[in-house]
Scaffold this active site. Structure first.
Site, PDB file in Angstrom:
ATOM      1  N   GLY A  21       0.923  -1.215   0.114  1.00  0.00           N
ATOM      2  CA  GLY A  21      -0.066   0.126  -0.017  1.00  0.00           C
ATOM      3  C   GLY A  21       1.084   1.168  -0.032  1.00  0.00           C
ATOM      4  O   GLY A  21       1.778   1.183   0.325  1.00  0.00           O
ATOM      5  N   GLY A  23      -0.731   4.609   0.018  1.00  0.00           N
ATOM      6  CA  GLY A  23      -1.374   5.840  -0.106  1.00  0.00           C
ATOM      7  C   GLY A  23      -0.977   6.835   0.922  1.00  0.00           C
ATOM      8  O   GLY A  23       0.183   6.737   1.318  1.00  0.00           O
ATOM      9  N   ASN A  24      -1.689   7.862   1.434  1.00  0.00           N
ATOM     10  CA  ASN A  24      -1.305   8.758   2.227  1.00  0.00           C
ATOM     11  C   ASN A  24      -0.595   8.179   3.590  1.00  0.00           C
ATOM     12  O   ASN A  24       0.488   8.517   3.962  1.00  0.00           O
ATOM     13  CB  ASN A  24      -2.539   9.658   2.840  1.00  0.00           C
ATOM     14  CG  ASN A  24      -2.143  10.999   3.641  1.00  0.00           C
ATOM     15  OD1 ASN A  24      -2.960  11.141   4.542  1.00  0.00           O
ATOM     16  ND2 ASN A  24      -1.281  11.692   3.211  1.00  0.00           N
ATOM     17  N   PHE A  52      -0.033   0.690  -6.286  1.00  0.00           N
ATOM     18  CA  PHE A  52      -0.911   0.268  -7.563  1.00  0.00           C
ATOM     19  C   PHE A  52      -0.690   1.381  -8.496  1.00  0.00           C
ATOM     20  O   PHE A  52      -0.845   2.403  -8.385  1.00  0.00           O
ATOM     21  CB  PHE A  52      -2.413   0.358  -6.868  1.00  0.00           C
ATOM     22  CG  PHE A  52      -3.619   0.285  -7.943  1.00  0.00           C
ATOM     23  CD1 PHE A  52      -4.007  -1.034  -8.411  1.00  0.00           C
ATOM     24  CD2 PHE A  52      -3.972   1.150  -8.699  1.00  0.00           C
ATOM     25  CE1 PHE A  52      -4.857  -1.194  -9.270  1.00  0.00           C
ATOM     26  CE2 PHE A  52      -4.875   1.047  -9.670  1.00  0.00           C
ATOM     27  CZ  PHE A  52      -5.441  -0.143  -9.859  1.00  0.00           C
ATOM     28  N   LYS A 222     -14.683   3.283  16.149  1.00  0.00           N
ATOM     29  CA  LYS A 222     -14.793   4.597  16.494  1.00  0.00           C
ATOM     30  C   LYS A 222     -15.401   5.447  15.298  1.00  0.00           C
ATOM     31  O   LYS A 222     -15.858   6.412  15.783  1.00  0.00           O
ATOM     32  CB  LYS A 222     -13.056   5.131  16.527  1.00  0.00           C
ATOM     33  CG  LYS A 222     -12.397   4.863  15.201  1.00  0.00           C
ATOM     34  CD  LYS A 222     -11.224   5.778  14.994  1.00  0.00           C
ATOM     35  CE  LYS A 222     -10.910   5.464  13.422  1.00  0.00           C
ATOM     36  NZ  LYS A 222      -9.654   6.382  13.326  1.00  0.00           N
ATOM     37  N   ASN A 287     -15.698  11.146   8.926  1.00  0.00           N
ATOM     38  CA  ASN A 287     -17.031  10.580   9.410  1.00  0.00           C
ATOM     39  C   ASN A 287     -17.554  11.635  10.092  1.00  0.00           C
ATOM     40  O   ASN A 287     -18.894  11.906   9.978  1.00  0.00           O
ATOM     41  CB  ASN A 287     -16.548   9.260  10.061  1.00  0.00           C
ATOM     42  CG  ASN A 287     -16.080   8.300   9.346  1.00  0.00           C
ATOM     43  OD1 ASN A 287     -16.995   7.575   8.821  1.00  0.00           O
ATOM     44  ND2 ASN A 287     -14.892   7.971   9.349  1.00  0.00           N
TER      45      ASN A 287
END
Lengths: 367, 367
Positions: A21, A23-24, A52, A222, A287
């Site tokens: 992975g 990402g960020n 990716f 959470k 969220n």
């Protein structure tokens, strides 16, 4: 054993890391891990990072990362150590790896594990750690509800030992070396200590605890609480109410985790993965923002996801659905009045004002 | 016993409430308590509220409160129940009282108790509850450091039983009936249940716990953490760092509380008086604001108190001084690296950047 042999032998003493992975969060982790393998003995200095592949300004992203030592797309402005190598082929990236770091959206985990298994490139005895947030669907037994990402990895890779890392960890702040903490939950203490070496820095301080399930559930649950905290913000109810919803949410997280796995420990909720991550997620976080917008605009979560999240999915609502389905199937919903109320506001048209109107006294007996 | 006699007899079955204090919080409490004595059996319907008399727009404040049923100075815009009677004379206010609610700045407690004792107006067997934040100085044994306000009240009033109420309770939000929670710590369960009846409402939900000392220490110690959280804000360190400081602060609160009184329980820190109040105090609150301004402006706390607090005192710094003196006298400072670092930044010219540079690993062993 000759040294020429040893350099390719699977039982080589040097631990070889593959980050799955980019990402960020994966890129921020690459900065930490790339640095730590050079500071500690026992690690192969080259760290592969599976990327990716995609095009960025007309060039493959892996080529840019390897030339500039920067993930220009997902963590711009942060220099990665030059021993971190971006690799577009997962099987090659993981060749001879003994330590696998999973840091992918959870929907890609099953596919990545299939690739790893087919190519048999990881070492026998390899260990994994999951930095993945959220719950997976248990594909092997449909209808049985949510399953831990770490369990999915273990099942998919011949029983591999999987530790878990979770905490109040906004990736950009860590990449900027602002002080934070995290929690590693281990099954096997030796592996926990190994991952401690790999992740701990003066600005990213790791606590290790023997409660992998508790750590992982904190990271997933959470987000339900964050949706509720966002609703409180949307209703303009103030700081007392928000703190109450966070507290009650944490109690229901703890109760759910202990019903899901009886080995989960109360004191895990005092770690960074518990209270600290809940605080951070309910202060900012997507969220919370979408929960607030849901109340203020009256739009659907699907609409808000499209408008606000730029293609990302909202974890809190799907986790809430999974968790509440699980509880309803077992007739345990009434023990989780806040989770069920958030669920009913999200999915059953209950008015958001009800966020404070459940019979909260049922949550008191938290143990 | 004739009914005429019973109405003035000290052993009358009806509990008679006196609220000692009438500031912002005291007035919000008067609204709740004034309502509850009329909703439950067993309480005298008239609630006296002692008001330190002052003039407001040329009129005595007690007269305005009794005429308008509003504390126009400290809680404007909120209607108080008409059965709450403002009284400028403390001895008269407390006459025949069986339930004393202390809600005064802590420096006025000793004086109030002296007056009560001299006039012997409270009933034998009366009970008290303290809503006072902060620690008192133990005047009876100088040099021995901080003492609980509840202990001071008990000592001053012939061993009276004192419960404690503390939680994430911003007074104005409660007066507006926004949902919140609070915690009552009792020594005697029957008294805890009595105070539960007096305070609990649908919008102000009370949990009672058998840990008065834990509840009280939470309310005092959180302000040290809030000063630290404000420093983090002043340094612009972000959400991860702030959550870490809050978490570590909560662990040191717990450790201190248990060293101060070995009966303190871990799970009290999961109540509203614990995590919820720390969250609220570190999100807003004057201690956090002044901690932030201290870092941003470089001014002294004395200067900032004058400029920002309009005559109020900053509790966090004095509590920090008391707590760290107590620890230093016992050579326990090294076990509390965050508290000691905040102390040294406040009082010893240590640069605020050190807020994240203590050896945090010492705080891990929280139990």
């Amino acid at each position: 054993m000759s040294s020429a042999h040893a350099s390719t032998n699977h039982s080589s003493a040097l631990e070889k890391v593959c980050i799955i992975g980019s990402g960020n969060w994966g890129s921020a982790v690459a900065k930490i891990v790339g640095g730590n393998v050079t500071h500690h003995e026992g690690f192969d200095q080259k760290v592969n990072m599976w990327v990716f592949e995609e095009q960025f300004e007309g060039q493959p992203l892996t080529q840019i990362i390897n030339a500039r030592h920067e993930n220009v797309k997902y963590l711009p402005g942060i220099r990665l150590p030059s021993n971190v190598h971006a690799e577009p082929d997962l099987a090659r990236a993981a060749r001879d790896a003994s330590l696998l770091i999973f840091v992918l959206p959870h929907q890609f985990i099953a596919g990545a594990c299939r690739t790893l298994k087919e190519h048999r490139t990881i070492r026998p005895g390899a260990k994994a750690i999951s930095l993945v947030k959220g719950l997976a669907a248990d594909e092997t037994s449909s209808g049985s509800g949510p399953c831990l990402v770490s369990s999915l990895i273990t099942k998919s890779l011949n029983g591999i030992d999987v530790s878990v890392l979770s905490g109040a960890n906004i990736a950009n702040e860590i990449a900027e070396e602002k002080f934070s903490e995290t929690t590693i939950g281990y099954r096997n203490r030796r592996n926990g200590e190994l991952f401690y070496q790999l992740f701990n820095t003066p600005y990213f301080q790791v606590n290790i605890v023997n409660d992998p399930c508790g750590v992982e559930l904190c990271g997933a649950l959470k987000n339900i609480v964050a949706i509720g905290a966002g609703m409180v913000d949307g209703l303009g109810l103030g700081e007392n109410t928000k703190a109450a919803i966070i507290r009650i949410g944490l109690m229901e997280m703890m109760k759910f985790a202990k019903q899901f796995d009886s080995t989960v420990r109360d004191d895990t909720f005092f770690e960074s993965c518990g209270i600290a991550d809940v605080i951070t997620t309910c202060a900012g976080g997507r969220n919370r923002r979408v929960g607030e917008a849901f109340v203020r605009t009256g739009k659907s979560f699907e609409e808000l996801e499209r408008e606000m999240l730029n293609g990302q999915k909202l974890q809190g609502t799907s986790t809430c659905q999974d968790v509440c389905d699980y509880l309803s199937q077992r007739n345990r919903g009434p023990e989780f009045p806040l989770f069920m109320t958030i669920h009913d506001i999200c999915f059953r048209g209950l008015a958001p004002e009800n966020i404070t109107k459940f019979n909260r006294r049922q949550t008191n007996s938290k143990i």
